[in-house]
Design an enzyme around this catalytic site. Structure first.
Site, mmCIF file in Angstrom:
data_model
loop_
_atom_site.group_PDB
_atom_site.id
_atom_site.type_symbol
_atom_site.label_atom_id
_atom_site.label_comp_id
_atom_site.label_asym_id
_atom_site.label_seq_id
_atom_site.Cartn_x
_atom_site.Cartn_y
_atom_site.Cartn_z
ATOM 1 N N THR A 23 -16.737 -0.118 2.865
ATOM 2 C CA THR A 23 -15.350 0.312 3.118
ATOM 3 C C THR A 23 -15.287 1.843 3.120
ATOM 4 O OG1 THR A 23 -14.595 0.569 0.828
ATOM 5 C CG2 THR A 23 -14.512 -1.674 1.727
ATOM 6 N N TYR A 47 -13.434 7.321 -12.901
ATOM 7 C CA TYR A 47 -13.482 6.023 -12.211
ATOM 8 C C TYR A 47 -14.118 4.967 -13.116
ATOM 9 C CZ TYR A 47 -14.352 2.610 -8.473
ATOM 10 O OH TYR A 47 -14.375 1.468 -7.701
ATOM 11 N N ASP A 96 0.871 -1.192 0.000
ATOM 12 C CA ASP A 96 0.000 0.000 0.000
ATOM 13 C C ASP A 96 0.894 1.223 0.000
ATOM 14 O OD1 ASP A 96 -2.225 1.913 0.558
ATOM 15 O OD2 ASP A 96 -3.342 0.099 1.025
HETATM 16 N N1 LIG Z 1 -15.850 -0.242 -1.773
HETATM 17 C C1 LIG Z 1 -16.567 -0.388 -2.846
HETATM 18 O O1 LIG Z 1 -17.781 -0.151 -2.840
HETATM 19 C C2 LIG Z 1 -15.944 -0.869 -4.130
HETATM 20 C C3 LIG Z 1 -16.794 -1.299 -5.165
HETATM 21 C C4 LIG Z 1 -16.223 -1.729 -6.356
HETATM 22 C C5 LIG Z 1 -14.853 -1.741 -6.521
HETATM 23 N N2 LIG Z 1 -14.056 -1.308 -5.505
HETATM 24 C C6 LIG Z 1 -12.619 -1.341 -5.724
HETATM 25 O O2 LIG Z 1 -12.022 -2.136 -4.720
HETATM 26 C C7 LIG Z 1 -10.659 -1.743 -4.542
HETATM 27 C C8 LIG Z 1 -10.391 -1.593 -3.069
HETATM 28 O O3 LIG Z 1 -11.182 -0.528 -2.577
HETATM 29 P P1 LIG Z 1 -11.723 -0.440 -1.075
HETATM 30 O O4 LIG Z 1 -13.188 -0.399 -1.152
HETATM 31 O O5 LIG Z 1 -11.049 -1.436 -0.217
HETATM 32 O O6 LIG Z 1 -11.258 1.039 -0.741
HETATM 33 P P2 LIG Z 1 -10.197 1.595 0.316
HETATM 34 O O7 LIG Z 1 -10.083 3.027 0.055
HETATM 35 O O8 LIG Z 1 -10.584 1.112 1.666
HETATM 36 O O9 LIG Z 1 -8.853 0.835 -0.108
HETATM 37 C C9 LIG Z 1 -8.077 1.204 -1.216
HETATM 38 C C10 LIG Z 1 -6.622 1.055 -0.823
HETATM 39 O O10 LIG Z 1 -5.810 1.308 -1.985
HETATM 40 C C11 LIG Z 1 -4.701 2.082 -1.550
HETATM 41 N N3 LIG Z 1 -4.153 2.846 -2.664
HETATM 42 C C12 LIG Z 1 -4.720 3.913 -3.293
HETATM 43 N N4 LIG Z 1 -3.881 4.368 -4.238
HETATM 44 C C13 LIG Z 1 -2.784 3.593 -4.209
HETATM 45 C C14 LIG Z 1 -1.572 3.577 -4.940
HETATM 46 N N5 LIG Z 1 -1.321 4.466 -5.907
HETATM 47 N N6 LIG Z 1 -0.649 2.630 -4.634
HETATM 48 C C15 LIG Z 1 -0.882 1.733 -3.661
HETATM 49 N N7 LIG Z 1 -2.017 1.695 -2.933
HETATM 50 C C16 LIG Z 1 -2.942 2.615 -3.201
HETATM 51 C C17 LIG Z 1 -5.265 3.012 -0.479
HETATM 52 O O11 LIG Z 1 -4.239 3.540 0.332
HETATM 53 C C18 LIG Z 1 -6.210 2.077 0.245
HETATM 54 O O12 LIG Z 1 -5.594 1.422 1.330
HETATM 55 C C19 LIG Z 1 -10.481 -0.477 -5.376
HETATM 56 O O13 LIG Z 1 -9.862 -0.813 -6.603
HETATM 57 C C20 LIG Z 1 -11.903 -0.013 -5.615
HETATM 58 O O14 LIG Z 1 -12.021 0.770 -6.772
HETATM 59 C C21 LIG Z 1 -14.562 -0.889 -4.319
#
Ligand SMILES: NC(=O)c1ccc[n+]([C@@H]2O[C@H](COP(=O)([O-])OP(=O)(O)OC[C@H]3O[C@@H](n4cnc5c(N)ncnc54)[C@H](O)[C@@H]3O)[C@@H](O)[C@H]2O)c1
Length: 257
Positions: free
Chosen positions: A190, A155, A36
Site C-alpha cells: 500500500t 508508530y 476517511d
Molecule cells: N501497509 C502496511 O504495510 C501495514 C502493515 C501493518 C499495519 N498497517 C496498518 O494498516 C492500516 C491501513 O494502512 P494502509 O497500509 O492501508 O495505509 P494507507 O496509507 O493506504 O491507508 C491509511 C488510510 O487511513 C486514513 N487516515 C489517516 N489518518 C486518518 C484520520 N485521522 N482519520 C481518518 N482516516 C485517516 C488515510 O487517509 C488513508 O486513507 C493502518 O492502521 C496501518 O498502520 C499497514
C-alpha cells in the site's frame, strides 16, 4: 454472503487495506460506511462497493477527534438503522526519526490517530452494536505492535497500545455481545509501505523494498486482499468464539529468522 443484512464501518477506507476491506465486505453482502479524512478519495471506496449492488455511504471524519467519530457512528445508524461491524483501521506511519530526536508534535499525532482513534472508534461504535444485540470490532495493529523498529518509535508504541486496548475491550464488551480482535500485518502493498521505503531508503527505496520482501519467509509483501480476508473472517460469525485475539498476517515473519 456472511454479511447479508449487516452494516460495516471501515475507517481509513480510502487507503490500501481499507479499500480491500470495503471490496471484501461488500462482496459478502454488507452495507458499507466508508470513513476517511476530508480530502481523501472516498469515491474510490464507494466504487469498490458498487459492483456488488450493496448500499454504501461515505463519511469524512478525523478518527482522532471524538466529535467526528460520534458523527460517523450517528451517520451510520441514521442511514442504515444499525451498526454490526467496525473495522478500526485508519492509521499513519509518522516520521522516521530516532526517538531522541522525534518531534513531540509528530509523536502526539501518531498516538492520537493510531491509538486514541482506535479507542474512540470502539467507544462510540460499541453502544450502537450493543443496542442491536452485539457486533464485532477488528482493530488494525501491525507486526510493529509485537516488536520494536528503529526510527519508528511512535508508530511501534501506538501499535503495541492497540493490542492493549483490544485485549481490554474484549474483556469489557463481550458480556454485551461485542467481540474485539486485532490483526497484525507485516509489510503490505500500500501507500504506507511506499512512504516507509522512501523514508528509510531515499533514492534507494527500491532496494529497501527488495530487502524487506526478501527477509520475509514467503519472499514477498502481503496483499491488501489477504488482510481483508482475515478481517472478514474475524468479523463474521465463523469467528464466534474468537475474542481478544491477536492475529499475525505476515508470511511467518514474526516466527523468527
Ligand atoms: N501497509 C502496511 O504495510 C501495514 C502493515 C501493518 C499495519 N498497517 C496498518 O494498516 C492500516 C491501513 O494502512 P494502509 O497500509 O492501508 O495505509 P494507507 O496509507 O493506504 O491507508 C491509511 C488510510 O487511513 C486514513 N487516515 C489517516 N489518518 C486518518 C484520520 N485521522 N482519520 C481518518 N482516516 C485517516 C488515510 O487517509 C488513508 O486513507 C493502518 O492502521 C496501518 O498502520 C499497514
Amino acid at each position: 454472503m456472511r454479511f447479508q443484512d449487516k452494516v460495516v464501518v471501515v475507517t481509513g477506507a480510502a487507503g490500501g487495506i481499507g479499500l480491500a476491506a470495503v471490496r471484501r465486505f461488500a462482496s459478502e453482502g454488507a452495507r458499507i460506511v466508508a470513513v476517511d479524512l476530508e480530502g481523501s478519495d472516498l469515491d474510490v471506496a464507494l466504487s469498490e462497493a458498487e459492483p456488488f449492488g450493496v448500499d454504501a455511504i461515505a463519511v469524512t471524519a478525523d478518527c482522532s477527534e471524538g466529535a467526528d467519530v460520534a458523527r460517523y457512528v450517528e451517520g451510520c445508524v441514521a442511514e442504515f438503522g444499525r451498526l454490526d461491524v467496525l473495522f478500526n483501521n485508519a492509521g499513519i506511519e509518522g516520521r522516521i526519526i530516532g526517538l531522541l530526536d522525534y518531534p513531540e508534535e509528530d509523536f502526539d499525532r501518531v498516538i492520537s490517530v493510531n491509538l486514541r482513534g482506535v479507542w474512540l472508534g470502539m467507544k462510540y461504535s460499541a453502544p450502537a452494536m450493543i443496542a442491536n444485540g452485539g457486533g464485532a470490532i477488528v482493530n488494525t495493529a501491525s507486526t510493529a505492535g509485537l516488536m520494536g523498529a528503529r526510527g519508528l518509535s511512535a508508530y511501534v508504541a501506538s501499535k503495541h497500545g492497540v493490542l492493549g486496548l483490544t485485549k481490554s475491550a474484549a474483556l469489557e464488551l463481550v458480556p454485551q455481545g461485542v467481540r474485539v480482535n486485532a490483526v497484525c500485518p507485516s509489510p503490505i502493498e500500500t501507500r504506507m509501505m511506499r512512504s516507509l521505503e522512501e523514508g528509510f531508503g531515499g533514492d534507494q527505496a527500491e532496494m529497501i523494498r527488495k530487502d524487506l520482501a526478501a527477509r520475509n519467509p514467503m519472499g514477498r509483501y502481503g496483499e491488501p486482499d489477504e488482510v481483508a480476508a482475515l478481517v472478514a473472517f474475524l468479523a463474521s460469525e465463523d469467528a464466534s468464539y474468537i475474542n481478544g485475539g491477536v492475529y499475525t498476517i505476515d508470511g511467518g515473519s514474526v516466527s523468527g529468522r
